[in-house]
Design an enzyme around this catalytic site. Structure first.
Site, PDB file in Angstrom:
ATOM      1  N   GLY A   1       0.449  -0.930  -0.314  1.00 43.35           N
ATOM      2  CA  GLY A   1      -0.039   0.405   0.346  1.00 43.35           C
ATOM      3  C   GLY A   1       0.682   1.279  -0.126  1.00 43.35           C
ATOM      4  O   GLY A   1       0.379   2.395  -0.159  1.00 43.35           O
TER       5      GLY A   1
ATOM      6  N   GLN B   1      -7.541   0.884   4.960  1.00 43.72           N
ATOM      7  CA  GLN B   1      -8.467   0.225   6.124  1.00 43.72           C
ATOM      8  C   GLN B   1      -9.157  -0.310   5.160  1.00 43.72           C
ATOM      9  O   GLN B   1      -9.948  -0.977   5.893  1.00 43.72           O
ATOM     10  CB  GLN B   1      -8.435   1.044   7.104  1.00 43.72           C
ATOM     11  CG  GLN B   1      -7.231   0.853   7.535  1.00 43.72           C
ATOM     12  CD  GLN B   1      -6.076  -0.103   8.475  1.00 43.72           C
ATOM     13  OE1 GLN B   1      -6.958  -0.962   8.898  1.00 43.72           O
ATOM     14  NE2 GLN B   1      -4.932  -0.226   8.510  1.00 43.72           N
TER      15      GLN B   1
ATOM     16  N   SER C   1      -4.535  -2.543  -0.294  1.00 38.28           N
ATOM     17  CA  SER C   1      -3.025  -3.596  -0.083  1.00 38.28           C
ATOM     18  C   SER C   1      -3.854  -5.198   0.925  1.00 38.28           C
ATOM     19  O   SER C   1      -4.254  -5.121   1.705  1.00 38.28           O
ATOM     20  CB  SER C   1      -2.077  -3.451   1.561  1.00 38.28           C
ATOM     21  OG  SER C   1      -1.133  -4.102   1.792  1.00 38.28           O
ATOM     22  N   ALA C   2      -2.846  -6.767   0.347  1.00 34.22           N
ATOM     23  CA  ALA C   2      -3.560  -7.900   0.309  1.00 34.22           C
ATOM     24  C   ALA C   2      -3.556  -7.736   1.792  1.00 34.22           C
ATOM     25  O   ALA C   2      -4.451  -8.303   2.637  1.00 34.22           O
ATOM     26  CB  ALA C   2      -2.738  -8.486  -0.125  1.00 34.22           C
TER      27      ALA C   2
ATOM     28  N   THR D   1       9.409  -7.787 -11.535  1.00 38.19           N
ATOM     29  CA  THR D   1       9.080  -8.927 -11.766  1.00 38.19           C
ATOM     30  C   THR D   1       8.068  -8.838 -10.978  1.00 38.19           C
ATOM     31  O   THR D   1       8.269  -8.720 -10.075  1.00 38.19           O
ATOM     32  CB  THR D   1       9.790 -10.065 -11.477  1.00 38.19           C
ATOM     33  OG1 THR D   1      11.010  -9.742 -12.858  1.00 38.19           O
ATOM     34  CG2 THR D   1       9.305 -10.957 -11.682  1.00 38.19           C
TER      35      THR D   1
ATOM     36  N   CYS E   1       2.928   1.495  11.736  1.00 37.53           N
ATOM     37  CA  CYS E   1       4.130   2.035  10.449  1.00 37.53           C
ATOM     38  C   CYS E   1       4.799   3.283  11.425  1.00 37.53           C
ATOM     39  O   CYS E   1       6.360   3.931  10.374  1.00 37.53           O
ATOM     40  CB  CYS E   1       3.439   3.009   9.125  1.00 37.53           C
ATOM     41  SG  CYS E   1       3.000   1.149   8.071  1.00 37.53           S
TER      42      CYS E   1
END
Length: 390
Positions: free
Chosen positions: A68, A176, A196-197, A241, A329
């Site tokens: 993210g 979120q 984000s996963a 990649t 974070c």
């Protein structure tokens, strides 16, 4: 008991199961022309289409990134630099995640002017404040969809429309919000969206960036440029990649999250509200940070006067309850949360706050077990505190 699901979540068993073959069997580079490489390419495009279906977007409007944070950086840096000839003024809020906040601060050093709009006492940005902050030279606005610390949900569609009507590119950090709110990007004015996963029981190390109409605005033209360069992967916007197993896992995680989204959010909201009510009733000098209603169903952020949040976290950890005081974070920082200060809390109050975030593994019994432990730990810490009345 893990209660820090806003920081990250456990990878779902079905997600892991779907990923495994792409580590060991179909492990080709998706840019290679041989059979295994082309099989990997098909898998990526299939995952892109699966994700697009749940977001009501076109597959070619989604690129995959490593996080993210990377998605935020591409959106903010790539747009600001691309459109700098049109203006140098950017707008954001004063409660953004560090991935957005620090990127804006970097752009200030490049000569951009930044306006941070404040939040109300319930944790939301005013559409009027955003409108008042717009100047002729404003080119970009970024407001998070839902806050990572207090869970406040922002009036994103109204702000996005405001920006779109004025030919200003609008971005939202939805890290979120994804999997907790239903997103309809085709019928939205949002130009850029980051996600984000690992926040939705997917793998770490994979994110996405949505850009409307393949980064083309009817009046501004192409509004995004890459911030890294290489082999031209992901339409040239993210050269690296591709993480095939991670992308497959992301698609499966979104599928799991959205197939029963409303039922899961109703379940978590019931647990959340019960716990908040119990704490405010049974632990003196406690308070809720932000609005009880206008917040993500899994978010609980409580303050306890006369004690320090890190001490509370460590004592609860010793009792087997894993919680946080704010964003993972910025957990290395000794400074109080900028989000809680933006709410109007004093520094001592901000330091005495605790974030609990629910997930699919958390049930009512777990939270009932936490209640007496939390009460006892708060009482014990207050006995040791020189600030508490004795």
């Amino acid at each position: 008991m893990y209660l820090d699901n806003a920081a990250t979540t456990r990878c779902h068993e079905d997600v892991l199961k779907e990923m495994i073959p792409y580590f060991t069997d179909i492990y080709g580079n998706a840019s290679s022309l041989h059979t295994m490489g082309q099989e990997a390419r098909k898998i990526i495009e299939n995952a892109r289409a699966r994700i697009a279906k749940y977001l009501n977007a076109n597959p070619n409007e989604i690129i995959f990134t490593g996080s993210g944070t990377e998605s935020d950086n591409i959106a903010i840096l790539g747009t600001a630099r691309k459109l700098k000839s049109r203006g140098n003024h950017l707008i954001t809020s004063n409660i953004e995640h560090p991935a957005v906040r620090n990127t804006f601060h970097h752009l200030q050093r490049e000569g951009f002017e930044i306006t941070e709009v404040p939040i109300s006492p319930n944790g939301t940005v005013s559409v009027k404040d955003v409108e008042d902050a717009i100047r002729p030279e404003t080119i970009f606005i970024s407001i998070m969809y839902a806050n990572n610390e207090i869970g406040s949900i922002q009036p994103i569609e109204e702000i996005a429309k405001l920006a779109d009507d004025r030919d200003i590119i609008f971005h939202t950090d939805a890290v979120q919000a994804l999997g907790k709110l239903r997103l309809d990007l085709k019928n939205s004015h949002i130009h850029l969206l980051s996600a984000s996963a690992h926040k939705i029981m997917g793998p770490k190390g994979v994110g996405l960036l949505y850009f409307k109409n393949k980064c083309r605005h009817p009046k501004l033209g192409k509004f995004l440029e890459p911030i890294t360069y290489g082999g031209g992967h992901e339409g040239g916007y993210r050269s690296a990649t591709e993480n095939v197993p991670g992308i497959v896992g992301f698609a499966k995680a979104i599928e799991i999250a959205y197939n029963d989204l409303e039922a899961e959010q109703t379940r978590e909201k019931k647990i959340r509200d019960d716990f908040i009510t119990w704490v405010l009733t049974n632990i003196p000098e406690s308070y809720l940070n932000g609005s009880q209603e206008n917040r993500l169903a899994n978010n609980i952020n409580l303050g306890f006067r006369y004690i320090e949040g890190e001490s509370l976290l460590l004592y609860l950890n010793d009792e087997g309850f894993e919680v946080s005081t704010g964003s993972a974070c910025s957990s290395h920082s000794l400074e109080p949360s900028h989000v809680l200060l933006a709410l109007g809390l004093e520094k001592a109050e901000a330091h005495g706050s605790l974030r609990i975030t629910l997930g699919r593994d958390v049930n009512q019994a777990d939270m009932n077990n936490l209640k007496p432990v939390l009460k006892q730990v708060v009482e014990n810490l207050r006995k040791l505190s020189p600030l508490a009345p004795h």
